[in-house]
Design a protein around this motif. Structure first.
Motif, PDB file in Angstrom:
ATOM      1  N   LEU A   1       0.769  14.247  -8.066  1.00 25.20           N
ATOM      2  CA  LEU A   1       1.274  15.588  -7.762  1.00 25.20           C
ATOM      3  C   LEU A   1       1.634  16.370  -9.018  1.00 25.20           C
ATOM      4  CD1 LEU A   1       3.330  15.071  -4.474  1.00 25.20           C
ATOM      5  CD2 LEU A   1       1.148  16.230  -4.773  1.00 25.20           C
ATOM      6  N   PRO A   2       2.371  15.789  -9.975  1.00 19.37           N
ATOM      7  CA  PRO A   2       2.614  16.553 -11.211  1.00 19.37           C
ATOM      8  C   PRO A   2       1.326  16.848 -11.981  1.00 19.37           C
ATOM      9  CG  PRO A   2       4.175  14.743 -11.043  1.00 19.37           C
ATOM     10  CD  PRO A   2       3.178  14.569  -9.953  1.00 19.37           C
ATOM     11  N   LEU A   3       0.406  15.883 -11.963  1.00 12.39           N
ATOM     12  CA  LEU A   3      -0.878  16.130 -12.634  1.00 12.39           C
ATOM     13  C   LEU A   3      -1.637  17.269 -11.976  1.00 12.39           C
ATOM     14  CD1 LEU A   3      -2.188  12.545 -13.485  1.00 12.39           C
ATOM     15  CD2 LEU A   3      -1.351  14.293 -15.053  1.00 12.39           C
ATOM     16  N   VAL A   4      -1.635  17.305 -10.655  1.00 12.90           N
ATOM     17  CA  VAL A   4      -2.315  18.389  -9.935  1.00 12.90           C
ATOM     18  C   VAL A   4      -1.658  19.722 -10.271  1.00 12.90           C
ATOM     19  CG1 VAL A   4      -2.713  19.354  -7.643  1.00 12.90           C
ATOM     20  CG2 VAL A   4      -3.246  16.969  -8.088  1.00 12.90           C
ATOM     21  N   LEU A   5      -0.302  19.742 -10.275  1.00 11.83           N
ATOM     22  CA  LEU A   5       0.399  20.982 -10.622  1.00 11.83           C
ATOM     23  C   LEU A   5       0.093  21.401 -12.060  1.00 11.83           C
ATOM     24  CD1 LEU A   5       3.866  20.350  -8.919  1.00 11.83           C
ATOM     25  CD2 LEU A   5       2.036  21.881  -8.161  1.00 11.83           C
ATOM     26  N   LEU A   6       0.039  20.419 -12.974  1.00 10.61           N
ATOM     27  CA  LEU A   6      -0.296  20.715 -14.362  1.00 10.61           C
ATOM     28  C   LEU A   6      -1.728  21.263 -14.470  1.00 10.61           C
ATOM     29  CD1 LEU A   6       0.449  20.584 -17.384  1.00 10.61           C
ATOM     30  CD2 LEU A   6      -0.476  18.259 -17.383  1.00 10.61           C
ATOM     31  N   LEU A   7      -2.642  20.620 -13.745  1.00 12.16           N
ATOM     32  CA  LEU A   7      -4.036  21.102 -13.761  1.00 12.16           C
ATOM     33  C   LEU A   7      -4.153  22.499 -13.177  1.00 12.16           C
ATOM     34  CD1 LEU A   7      -6.031  17.872 -12.821  1.00 12.16           C
ATOM     35  CD2 LEU A   7      -5.964  19.044 -15.017  1.00 12.16           C
ATOM     36  N   VAL A   8      -3.422  22.783 -12.109  1.00  9.79           N
ATOM     37  CA  VAL A   8      -3.446  24.125 -11.518  1.00  9.79           C
ATOM     38  C   VAL A   8      -2.896  25.138 -12.528  1.00  9.79           C
ATOM     39  CG1 VAL A   8      -2.406  25.568  -9.723  1.00  9.79           C
ATOM     40  CG2 VAL A   8      -3.416  23.383  -9.118  1.00  9.79           C
ATOM     41  N   ALA A   9      -1.797  24.782 -13.202  1.00 14.59           N
ATOM     42  CA  ALA A   9      -1.228  25.689 -14.201  1.00 14.59           C
ATOM     43  C   ALA A   9      -2.215  25.937 -15.341  1.00 14.59           C
ATOM     44  CB  ALA A   9       0.093  25.116 -14.747  1.00 14.59           C
ATOM     45  N   ILE A  10      -2.860  24.874 -15.813  1.00 13.70           N
ATOM     46  CA  ILE A  10      -3.863  25.019 -16.886  1.00 13.70           C
ATOM     47  C   ILE A  10      -5.025  25.883 -16.401  1.00 13.70           C
ATOM     48  CG2 ILE A  10      -5.576  23.756 -18.249  1.00 13.70           C
ATOM     49  CD1 ILE A  10      -3.526  21.487 -18.469  1.00 13.70           C
ATOM     50  N   MET A  11      -5.455  25.669 -15.153  1.00 13.90           N
ATOM     51  CA  MET A  11      -6.559  26.446 -14.604  1.00 13.90           C
ATOM     52  C   MET A  11      -6.179  27.925 -14.501  1.00 13.90           C
ATOM     53  SD  MET A  11      -8.810  25.741 -11.174  1.00 13.90           S
ATOM     54  CE  MET A  11      -7.441  25.978 -10.074  1.00 13.90           C
ATOM     55  N   VAL A  12      -4.944  28.209 -14.056  1.00 11.44           N
ATOM     56  CA  VAL A  12      -4.503  29.598 -13.957  1.00 11.44           C
ATOM     57  C   VAL A  12      -4.471  30.235 -15.346  1.00 11.44           C
ATOM     58  CG1 VAL A  12      -2.480  31.038 -13.436  1.00 11.44           C
ATOM     59  CG2 VAL A  12      -3.248  29.325 -11.791  1.00 11.44           C
ATOM     60  N   LEU A  13      -3.961  29.521 -16.352  1.00 12.61           N
ATOM     61  CA  LEU A  13      -3.948  30.044 -17.715  1.00 12.61           C
ATOM     62  C   LEU A  13      -5.364  30.272 -18.242  1.00 12.61           C
ATOM     63  CD1 LEU A  13      -1.079  27.935 -19.337  1.00 12.61           C
ATOM     64  CD2 LEU A  13      -1.044  30.365 -18.777  1.00 12.61           C
ATOM     65  N   ALA A  14      -6.232  29.308 -17.996  1.00  9.61           N
ATOM     66  CA  ALA A  14      -7.617  29.432 -18.474  1.00  9.61           C
ATOM     67  C   ALA A  14      -8.319  30.602 -17.786  1.00  9.61           C
ATOM     68  CB  ALA A  14      -8.379  28.130 -18.228  1.00  9.61           C
ATOM     69  N   LEU A  15      -8.111  30.738 -16.483  1.00 13.91           N
ATOM     70  CA  LEU A  15      -8.724  31.866 -15.767  1.00 13.91           C
ATOM     71  C   LEU A  15      -8.154  33.193 -16.250  1.00 13.91           C
ATOM     72  CD1 LEU A  15      -9.058  30.552 -12.105  1.00 13.91           C
ATOM     73  CD2 LEU A  15     -10.890  31.127 -13.693  1.00 13.91           C
ATOM     74  N   GLY A  16      -6.840  33.207 -16.535  1.00 19.15           N
ATOM     75  CA  GLY A  16      -6.237  34.433 -17.069  1.00 19.15           C
ATOM     76  C   GLY A  16      -6.846  34.818 -18.399  1.00 19.15           C
TER      77      GLY A  16
ATOM     78  N   ASN B   1       0.841  -1.210   0.000  1.00 21.19           N
ATOM     79  CA  ASN B   1       0.000   0.000   0.000  1.00 21.19           C
ATOM     80  C   ASN B   1       0.868   1.249   0.000  1.00 21.19           C
ATOM     81  OD1 ASN B   1      -2.365  -1.415  -0.075  1.00 21.19           O
ATOM     82  ND2 ASN B   1      -2.798  -1.244   2.109  1.00 21.19           N
ATOM     83  N   THR B   2       1.941   1.247   0.771  1.00 21.41           N
ATOM     84  CA  THR B   2       2.826   2.406   0.825  1.00 21.41           C
ATOM     85  C   THR B   2       3.472   2.626  -0.535  1.00 21.41           C
ATOM     86  OG1 THR B   2       3.262   1.967   3.154  1.00 21.41           O
ATOM     87  CG2 THR B   2       4.809   3.402   2.013  1.00 21.41           C
ATOM     88  N   GLY B   3       3.906   1.555  -1.172  1.00 19.35           N
ATOM     89  CA  GLY B   3       4.499   1.670  -2.510  1.00 19.35           C
ATOM     90  C   GLY B   3       3.482   2.200  -3.509  1.00 19.35           C
ATOM     91  N   ILE B   4       2.286   1.669  -3.431  1.00 20.69           N
ATOM     92  CA  ILE B   4       1.225   2.133  -4.339  1.00 20.69           C
ATOM     93  C   ILE B   4       0.930   3.602  -4.083  1.00 20.69           C
ATOM     94  CG2 ILE B   4      -1.232   1.895  -4.887  1.00 20.69           C
ATOM     95  CD1 ILE B   4      -0.896  -1.135  -4.471  1.00 20.69           C
ATOM     96  N   LEU B   5       0.841   3.986  -2.807  1.00 24.63           N
ATOM     97  CA  LEU B   5       0.557   5.383  -2.476  1.00 24.63           C
ATOM     98  C   LEU B   5       1.673   6.302  -2.955  1.00 24.63           C
ATOM     99  CD1 LEU B   5      -1.016   5.068   1.090  1.00 24.63           C
ATOM    100  CD2 LEU B   5      -2.166   5.619  -1.052  1.00 24.63           C
ATOM    101  N   LYS B   6       2.924   5.855  -2.825  1.00 25.56           N
ATOM    102  CA  LYS B   6       4.044   6.670  -3.322  1.00 25.56           C
ATOM    103  C   LYS B   6       3.978   6.805  -4.840  1.00 25.56           C
ATOM    104  CE  LYS B   6       7.333   5.783   0.383  1.00 25.56           C
ATOM    105  NZ  LYS B   6       8.612   5.172   0.759  1.00 25.56           N
ATOM    106  N   THR B   7       3.656   5.714  -5.520  1.00 26.53           N
ATOM    107  CA  THR B   7       3.538   5.762  -6.982  1.00 26.53           C
ATOM    108  C   THR B   7       2.397   6.697  -7.389  1.00 26.53           C
ATOM    109  OG1 THR B   7       4.360   3.492  -7.134  1.00 26.53           O
ATOM    110  CG2 THR B   7       3.203   4.371  -9.059  1.00 26.53           C
ATOM    111  N   LEU B   8       1.270   6.570  -6.692  1.00 32.24           N
ATOM    112  CA  LEU B   8       0.134   7.459  -6.990  1.00 32.24           C
ATOM    113  C   LEU B   8       0.494   8.914  -6.724  1.00 32.24           C
ATOM    114  CD1 LEU B   8      -2.954   5.438  -5.678  1.00 32.24           C
ATOM    115  CD2 LEU B   8      -2.360   5.961  -8.037  1.00 32.24           C
ATOM    116  N   ALA B   9       1.195   9.160  -5.629  1.00 32.62           N
ATOM    117  CA  ALA B   9       1.601  10.532  -5.316  1.00 32.62           C
ATOM    118  C   ALA B   9       2.555  11.048  -6.385  1.00 32.62           C
ATOM    119  CB  ALA B   9       2.250  10.585  -3.940  1.00 32.62           C
ATOM    120  N   ALA B  10       3.463  10.203  -6.842  1.00 29.25           N
ATOM    121  CA  ALA B  10       4.411  10.622  -7.867  1.00 29.25           C
ATOM    122  C   ALA B  10       3.694  10.944  -9.178  1.00 29.25           C
ATOM    123  CB  ALA B  10       5.460   9.542  -8.093  1.00 29.25           C
ATOM    124  N   ILE B  11       2.595  10.256  -9.440  1.00 33.31           N
ATOM    125  CA  ILE B  11       1.813  10.521 -10.656  1.00 33.31           C
ATOM    126  C   ILE B  11       0.869  11.700 -10.439  1.00 33.31           C
ATOM    127  CG2 ILE B  11       0.040   9.576 -12.192  1.00 33.31           C
ATOM    128  CD1 ILE B  11       1.317   6.814 -11.735  1.00 33.31           C
TER     129      ILE B  11
END
Length: 188
Positions: free
Chosen positions: A55-70, A43-53
């Motif tokens: 977190l960048p997706l969340v950052l990408l989505l936040v960046a896209i959202m900021v651009l779209a809102l702009g 479970n810890t390995g899976i959670l780390k893998t999910l977090a590694a996938i």
């Protein structure tokens, strides 16, 4: 498909997780037991893998959202500036707000364009009505001048008739006096 999960400790005190799962189409159950530490590590390995996938997706989505809102805020700002320029005292009602898509901002721009078109037609109709009223007033003024001239002539003719009647009355009185004087002289 129901899964029953429970925990127990084996003879060495190692905790295990016990799973019971029914086998489809049979009255049998499949029992599985795994050490809880192995499940936790997995479970810890899976959670780390999910977090590694994730977190960048969340950052990408936040960046896209900021651009779209702009971009959206830029379009809303442009819409606001266009509406403000149209509401100014020297507004050009032939100008329209550009509509490029089919989203809500473009729908608002289209509605504003429709309202501007309505105002343009309404002001045109008011201008036409004002021109017709102006023509009617000029015609009425001309008729009033003609009526005034006719009334002045009529008043002059009436004065002439009154003067003639007054003179005739005076002449008639004079003739009557002369006739009376003639009759008195004739009797004498």
């Amino acid at each position: 498909e129901a899964v029953v999960r429970d925990t127990y400790a084996d003879e060495h005190g190692t905790p295990h997780t016990f799973f019971l799962r029914p086998l489809a189409g049979t009255p049998w159950l499949l029992a599985t037991a795994l050490p809880t530490s192995l499940i936790a590590a997995t479970n810890t390995g899976i959670l780390k893998t999910l977090a590694a996938i994730q977190l960048p997706l969340v950052l990408l989505l936040v960046a896209i959202m900021v651009l779209a809102l702009g971009k959206l805020m830029g379009r809303l700002g442009l819409l606001q500036r266009n509406i403000e320029s149209l509401s100014a005292g020297d507004a050009d009602l032939t100008r329209r707000i550009p509509v490029h898509g089919k989203d809500e901002v473009d729908a608002v721009a289209g509605a504003v364009n429709g309202f501007i078109g309505y105002l343009q037609r309404l002001i045109g109709e008011v201008g036409d009505a004002t021109d017709r009223i102006d023509i009617g007033l000029k015609q009425l003024h001309g008729q009033a001048q003609q009526n005034g001239a006719i009334l002045a002539r009529h008043a002059s003719e009436t004065d002439q008739a009154v003067t003639a009647i007054t003179e005739m009355s005076a002449t008639s009185d004079s003739v009557a006096r002369s006739a009376s004087d003639t009759a008195a002289l004739t009797q004498a």
